[in-house]
Design a protein around this motif. Structure first.
Motif, PDB file in Angstrom:
ATOM      1  N   UNK A 182    -112.799  -0.316 -23.132  1.00  0.00           N
ATOM      2  CA  UNK A 182    -112.571  -1.485 -22.290  1.00  0.00           C
ATOM      3  C   UNK A 182    -111.171  -1.445 -21.716  1.00  0.00           C
ATOM      4  N   UNK A 183    -111.016  -2.313 -20.681  1.00  0.00           N
ATOM      5  CA  UNK A 183    -109.732  -2.437 -20.005  1.00  0.00           C
ATOM      6  C   UNK A 183    -109.622  -3.878 -19.518  1.00  0.00           C
ATOM      7  N   UNK A 184    -108.447  -4.447 -19.544  1.00  0.00           N
ATOM      8  CA  UNK A 184    -108.233  -5.838 -19.128  1.00  0.00           C
ATOM      9  C   UNK A 184    -106.980  -5.922 -18.270  1.00  0.00           C
ATOM     10  N   UNK A 185    -106.985  -6.871 -17.349  1.00  0.00           N
ATOM     11  CA  UNK A 185    -105.793  -7.129 -16.530  1.00  0.00           C
ATOM     12  C   UNK A 185    -105.695  -8.623 -16.276  1.00  0.00           C
ATOM     13  N   UNK A 186    -104.481  -9.108 -16.087  1.00  0.00           N
ATOM     14  CA  UNK A 186    -104.229 -10.517 -15.813  1.00  0.00           C
ATOM     15  C   UNK A 186    -104.407 -10.792 -14.324  1.00  0.00           C
ATOM     16  N   UNK A 187    -104.861 -12.007 -13.994  1.00  0.00           N
ATOM     17  CA  UNK A 187    -105.086 -12.358 -12.594  1.00  0.00           C
ATOM     18  C   UNK A 187    -103.799 -12.344 -11.788  1.00  0.00           C
ATOM     19  N   UNK A 188    -102.684 -12.662 -12.436  1.00  0.00           N
ATOM     20  CA  UNK A 188    -101.414 -12.695 -11.695  1.00  0.00           C
ATOM     21  C   UNK A 188    -100.993 -11.296 -11.269  1.00  0.00           C
ATOM     22  N   UNK A 189    -101.578 -10.250 -11.882  1.00  0.00           N
ATOM     23  CA  UNK A 189    -101.241  -8.884 -11.511  1.00  0.00           C
ATOM     24  C   UNK A 189    -102.001  -8.406 -10.273  1.00  0.00           C
ATOM     25  N   UNK A 190    -103.023  -9.170  -9.841  1.00  0.00           N
ATOM     26  CA  UNK A 190    -103.831  -8.741  -8.695  1.00  0.00           C
ATOM     27  C   UNK A 190    -103.034  -8.931  -7.411  1.00  0.00           C
ATOM     28  N   UNK A 191    -102.829  -7.884  -6.621  1.00  0.00           N
ATOM     29  CA  UNK A 191    -102.092  -8.024  -5.366  1.00  0.00           C
ATOM     30  C   UNK A 191    -102.937  -8.743  -4.313  1.00  0.00           C
ATOM     31  N   UNK A 192    -102.266  -9.292  -3.330  1.00  0.00           N
ATOM     32  CA  UNK A 192    -102.935  -9.978  -2.223  1.00  0.00           C
ATOM     33  C   UNK A 192    -103.028  -9.031  -1.034  1.00  0.00           C
ATOM     34  N   UNK A 193    -104.200  -8.967  -0.466  1.00  0.00           N
ATOM     35  CA  UNK A 193    -104.422  -8.090   0.682  1.00  0.00           C
ATOM     36  C   UNK A 193    -105.079  -8.883   1.804  1.00  0.00           C
ATOM     37  N   UNK A 194    -104.549  -8.722   3.018  1.00  0.00           N
ATOM     38  CA  UNK A 194    -105.094  -9.389   4.203  1.00  0.00           C
ATOM     39  C   UNK A 194    -105.329  -8.328   5.268  1.00  0.00           C
ATOM     40  N   UNK A 195    -106.563  -8.166   5.774  1.00  0.00           N
ATOM     41  CA  UNK A 195    -106.780  -7.225   6.877  1.00  0.00           C
ATOM     42  C   UNK A 195    -105.889  -7.616   8.071  1.00  0.00           C
ATOM     43  N   UNK A 196    -105.416  -6.643   8.843  1.00  0.00           N
ATOM     44  CA  UNK A 196    -105.854  -5.241   8.910  1.00  0.00           C
ATOM     45  C   UNK A 196    -105.113  -4.279   7.986  1.00  0.00           C
ATOM     46  N   UNK A 197    -104.614  -4.768   6.854  1.00  0.00           N
ATOM     47  CA  UNK A 197    -104.039  -3.833   5.881  1.00  0.00           C
ATOM     48  C   UNK A 197    -105.097  -2.820   5.437  1.00  0.00           C
ATOM     49  N   UNK A 198    -104.648  -1.616   5.146  1.00  0.00           N
ATOM     50  CA  UNK A 198    -105.563  -0.579   4.672  1.00  0.00           C
ATOM     51  C   UNK A 198    -106.070  -0.933   3.276  1.00  0.00           C
ATOM     52  N   UNK A 199    -107.271  -0.431   2.913  1.00  0.00           N
ATOM     53  CA  UNK A 199    -107.797  -0.727   1.573  1.00  0.00           C
ATOM     54  C   UNK A 199    -106.871  -0.189   0.489  1.00  0.00           C
ATOM     55  N   UNK A 200    -106.868  -0.905  -0.632  1.00  0.00           N
ATOM     56  CA  UNK A 200    -106.050  -0.469  -1.765  1.00  0.00           C
ATOM     57  C   UNK A 200    -106.639   0.794  -2.384  1.00  0.00           C
ATOM     58  N   UNK A 201    -105.790   1.733  -2.714  1.00  0.00           N
ATOM     59  CA  UNK A 201    -106.240   2.976  -3.338  1.00  0.00           C
ATOM     60  C   UNK A 201    -106.602   2.703  -4.792  1.00  0.00           C
ATOM     61  N   UNK A 202    -107.789   3.122  -5.255  1.00  0.00           N
ATOM     62  CA  UNK A 202    -108.153   2.923  -6.673  1.00  0.00           C
ATOM     63  C   UNK A 202    -107.309   3.817  -7.582  1.00  0.00           C
ATOM     64  N   UNK A 203    -107.145   3.389  -8.833  1.00  0.00           N
ATOM     65  CA  UNK A 203    -106.332   4.118  -9.806  1.00  0.00           C
ATOM     66  C   UNK A 203    -107.138   4.344 -11.086  1.00  0.00           C
ATOM     67  N   UNK A 204    -106.683   5.358 -11.837  1.00  0.00           N
ATOM     68  CA  UNK A 204    -107.296   5.638 -13.133  1.00  0.00           C
ATOM     69  C   UNK A 204    -106.646   4.761 -14.197  1.00  0.00           C
ATOM     70  N   UNK A 205    -107.488   4.153 -15.035  1.00  0.00           N
ATOM     71  CA  UNK A 205    -107.003   3.316 -16.133  1.00  0.00           C
ATOM     72  C   UNK A 205    -107.616   3.836 -17.436  1.00  0.00           C
ATOM     73  N   UNK A 206    -106.772   3.936 -18.477  1.00  0.00           N
ATOM     74  CA  UNK A 206    -107.227   4.411 -19.791  1.00  0.00           C
ATOM     75  C   UNK A 206    -108.095   3.348 -20.462  1.00  0.00           C
ATOM     76  N   UNK A 207    -109.169   3.793 -21.100  1.00  0.00           N
ATOM     77  CA  UNK A 207    -110.043   2.899 -21.838  1.00  0.00           C
ATOM     78  C   UNK A 207    -109.600   2.829 -23.292  1.00  0.00           C
ATOM     79  N   UNK A 208    -109.684   1.620 -23.858  1.00  0.00           N
ATOM     80  CA  UNK A 208    -109.280   1.392 -25.240  1.00  0.00           C
ATOM     81  C   UNK A 208    -110.450   0.828 -26.020  1.00  0.00           C
ATOM     82  N   UNK A 209    -110.417   1.044 -27.362  1.00  0.00           N
ATOM     83  CA  UNK A 209    -111.441   0.437 -28.206  1.00  0.00           C
ATOM     84  C   UNK A 209    -110.975  -0.940 -28.640  1.00  0.00           C
ATOM     85  N   UNK A 210    -111.714  -1.557 -29.564  1.00  0.00           N
ATOM     86  CA  UNK A 210    -111.368  -2.918 -29.966  1.00  0.00           C
ATOM     87  C   UNK A 210    -110.064  -2.988 -30.739  1.00  0.00           C
ATOM     88  N   UNK A 211    -109.593  -1.837 -31.254  1.00  0.00           N
ATOM     89  CA  UNK A 211    -108.310  -1.787 -31.949  1.00  0.00           C
ATOM     90  C   UNK A 211    -107.169  -1.363 -31.029  1.00  0.00           C
TER      91      UNK A 211
END
Length: 766
Positions: A119-148
């Motif tokens: 699993x992976x989690x992120x806070x809503x405040x970390x989400x950037x704001x995008x308004x067209x005609x800005x280019x789409x955000x490039x996806x990134x690799x995120x490490x998966x963690x277990x429950x520990x």
């Protein structure tokens, strides 16, 4: 009090003030969506994963408070790719973080849930704001963690951002409000833009045939006709007047065809036999790609085609050629506009051939904001509403807002405008395809707006009533709020169109009959439905028929009374003028009569100044009416439509299918009433014909004494006009009409008496 009628609903048009950026000075980033209220969404794009266990059937689950969204599972794939987008309305988010889990569908853990790979989690405040005609955000690799919170070795590629409905990911995204919809129903909730196929009129002019081979050699008067088939539609010509083996027809058979041309044209010559049977003399198959296209009224070159017959020889179909031939002119007429809507409310007037198109004169922008107070359309007081708008060849469909009586769409669309005297139609429908594929998309209401009534570069924001006529009577189904703007960069080009013909030139040079236009319009509506039903999500037949007003030509007693009242109101001014002049000529008010007579004498003395003064008065009156010009858009008028005082029997007849499904006394009663109405119309038509025939009989010598009197009268009047000035005669006639009551006798005048005595053909009717 028990018989008191219920109060009438409010069907008025209301001006609104939505919070749209087109009406205010914006301090944020510029966006083309300035006719809608901006709605913020959290977008999560799940692209792919890597490093997962090889035996797993992975899928991704997003948890956001009470919302839960999942991707499609991948079978035994350690490096799956999903590339799915999820959208969550920010107004409904009540948590501060988003949890993303990668699960294995093949393994069930404790509690009945699937095993979590990472699993992976992120806070809503970390989400950037995008308004067209800005280019789409490039996806990134995120490490998966277990429950520990230990790394599992797997990685997930994704991107997340805060955007609006202007984002290019909005139409294809999975929205959280459709969480209750499962399976294929999700695809029918997405917003789409459809383009109508380019429609052509195909003219098949059957000229003649030669050397037809008769099965019965002893038959001396064979009867031949031509049958043409395109797709599932079959048209027949009349029987040839010369009953030989070389028949002639010279008859046009008209079809509507759509690009791309899939089906061929099949033409056969048929012999009419006894007992309503027919026998084929041979046929030809013409691919539409071989048919010439023409853009003017020049006739296509005639061509001889060899007739053939399909025979089965040893279980194999073979085309057998005969010496028989048929001559035809076949052409695709691109100079016409294919009418798929009623001519008085069409949304496009361009011809089919693109080479004849003129540049657009402006742009129409429309924001579909929201609807309020919608009536439930499903048993559990639910409505899954979406909008469809049609203008020209472009259809748009908003997303479906599930289970809401006050849906918010806030979607904006744009159309190029080629003629201002066109109409845009907006319909609201209930999506019945979410759970039951066989259910219909019922119409909630429809709005029509004529572009010529809009001022250029002005933003119109109104709430339109959704009016529906039901078997129980007229009902307000809710309101829809729209924002419109018609922009025109060159006003001179716009004004020049008012001097041009409404339809393309071919409609006047080589006109089609009323019956041909009615048949072709029905064909066009059917072809549009067949093509639009292939899209995903498809536009259902009931939606296409509603947007095209496919049943507008059917008989309606209520609509007939409404049109009759419209005609009566047109003559209200003439009737009022006649009553006023009758009072003037009877000297009811001596002062007014004297002023009218003095004005009449002045007009005779100064005719040039009078004509100029009349046009100046019209110009002055028009300038005064500018301050009283209508500021609101025309909408449905229930009083004009006779929607309130309609009888239940009339409503039942209007909603009856065609052909009628009624039987027995109901059908007999309607037929008798229709006979009564037709009898009165017949009497009026007979009176009009009688008056016209009496005028024709003045010189026909049918009544020799009356014709002799009329000839002598015309001779005397001609001599008088040669000797006496015309204005003297006009003064005498005006004085005679305006004579005081003391010199007046209330009996019909000499011309009336003379005309009523003339014979007519009514005596010769059986």
């Amino acid at each position: 009090m028990a018989n008191q009628k219920p109060p009438k609903e409010d069907f008025s048009l209301k001006e609104t003030s939505p919070n749209i950026s087109g009406r205010r000075v914006s301090t944020g980033p510029m966006t083309a969506f300035d006719l809608v209220e901006h709605m913020q969404y959290l977008y999560v794009r799940v692209v792919k994963a890597r490093g997962l266990p090889a035996i797993a059937d992975p899928y991704v689950e997003l948890k956001l408070g009470n919302y839960r969204a999942i991707t499609r599972p991948m079978v035994k794939n350690p490096n799956p790719e999903w590339n799915q987008v999820f959208a969550f309305s920010k107004d409904r988010i009540q948590v501060v973080s988003v949890e993303i889990l990668v699960k294995d569908k093949a393994v069930v853990a404790e509690g009945g849930d699937h095993r979590t790979i990472g699993k992976f989690a992120f806070a809503l405040v970390e989400a950037p704001t995008r308004v067209p005609p800005d280019s789409p955000l490039a996806p990134q690799w995120y490490m998966l963690e277990d429950k520990n919170k230990a790394r599992t070795g797997g990685e997930l590629m994704l991107s997340f951002w805060i955007g609006t409905q202007a984002d290019e990911a909005f139409p294809e995204a999975w929205h959280a409000d459709v969480a209750a919809v499962s399976g294929d129903g999700v695809s029918s909730t997405r917003s789409k833009v459809y383009l109508s196929p380019r429609l052509w009129y195909m003219r098949v002019n059957v000229i003649q045939a030669q050397d037809l081979v008769l099965k019965d050699k002893n038959k001396k008067t064979p009867e031949f006709f031509v049958k043409a088939q395109f797709g599932n539609l079959i048209l027949r010509s009349g029987v040839s007047p010369n009953k030989t083996v070389n028949p002639t027809w010279n008859e046009d058979l008209m079809f509507v065809v759509a690009e791309p041309f899939d089906d061929p044209l099949v033409v056969s010559v048929e012999e009419k036999l006894n007992n309503n049977k027919e026998e084929s003399m041979g046929r030809i198959v013409v691919p539409l790609g071989d048919i010439a296209k023409r853009n003017d009224a020049a006739a296509a070159a005639p061509k001889w085609y060899n007739l053939g017959m399909v025979e089965v020889v040893a279980g194999v179909q073979k085309e057998v050629k005969f010496a028989s031939k048929v001559q035809m002119r076949v052409s695709l007429d691109g100079g016409y506009h294919v009418l798929d809507e009623p001519a008085h409310s069409t949304s496009d007037l361009r011809p089919t051939a693109k080479i004849l198109w003129k540049p657009p004169i402006g742009v129409l922008e429309m924001g579909i904001l929201n609807a309020t107070g919608l009536s439930p359309m499903k048993p559990k007081n639910q409505v899954d509403a979406y909008c469809v708008a049609k203008y020209g060849m472009k259809w748009v469909r908003t997303r479906t807002v599930v289970d809401s009586l006050s849906p918010k769409w806030n979607e904006q669309y744009t159309w190029e405008v080629y003629d201002p005297c066109t109409v845009i139609a907006i319909g609201v429908f209930d999506n019945g395809n979410l759970q039951d594929k066989a259910a219909m998309d019922l119409s909630i209401g429809k709005v029509k707006i004529r572009l010529s009534t809009l001022e250029t570069d002005r933003i119109y924001t109104h709430s339109y009533p959704l009016v529906a006529l039901q078997p129980s009577g007229v009902k307000k189904m809710g309101e829809i709020q729209l924002a419109l703007r018609f922009s025109c960069p060159n006003m001179l080009n716009l004004l020049q169109l008012y001097s041009q013909p409404l339809l393309p030139k071919m409609h006047y040079v080589l006109p089609l009959s009323i019956y041909q236009l009615a048949s072709l319009r029905h064909q066009a509506a059917l072809i549009l439905w067949l093509r639009l039903s292939r899209a995903e999500p498809p536009l259902r037949k009931e939606v296409v028929d509603c947007m095209l007003d496919a049943t507008a030509h059917l008989w309606s007693f209520r609509r007939g009374k409404a049109n009759f009242d419209r005609i009566i109101k047109l003559f209200d001014g003439l009737v009022a003028l006649f009553k006023w002049f009758d009072q003037i000529r009877k000297w009811t008010n001596p002062l007014a009569s004297a002023l009218v007579y003095i004005t009449f004498v002045f007009v005779l003395c100064q005719p040039g100044l009078t004509i100029a003064a009349a046009f100046l008065c019209l110009s002055f009156r028009g300038a005064l009416n500018y301050r009283k010009r209508p500021r609101q858009i025309a909408h449905i008028d229930t009083e004009l439509s006779h929607a309130y005082d309609v009888h239940p029997e009339d409503l039942d007849e209007e909603f009856d299918s065609f052909p009628s499904k009624k039987t027995g006394d109901v059908l007999k009663r309607r037929y008798d009433r229709l006979r009564g109405i037709a009898g009165r119309i017949q009497a009026v038509l007979g009176d009009i014909a009688t008056q016209g025939e009496r005028v024709q009989s003045l010189l026909s010598w049918r009544d020799p004494r009356a014709t002799a009197l009329f000839v002598i009268f015309c001779l005397i009047v001609g001599i008088v006009f040669c000797v006496v000035p015309a204005w003297w005669l006009a003064l005498f006639a005006g004085t005679y009409v305006m004579r005081p009551p003391y010199w007046r006798i209330n009996i019909p005048t000499f011309p009336q008496n003379f005309l009523r005595r003339m014979p007519a053909k009514s005596d010769s009717i059986l």
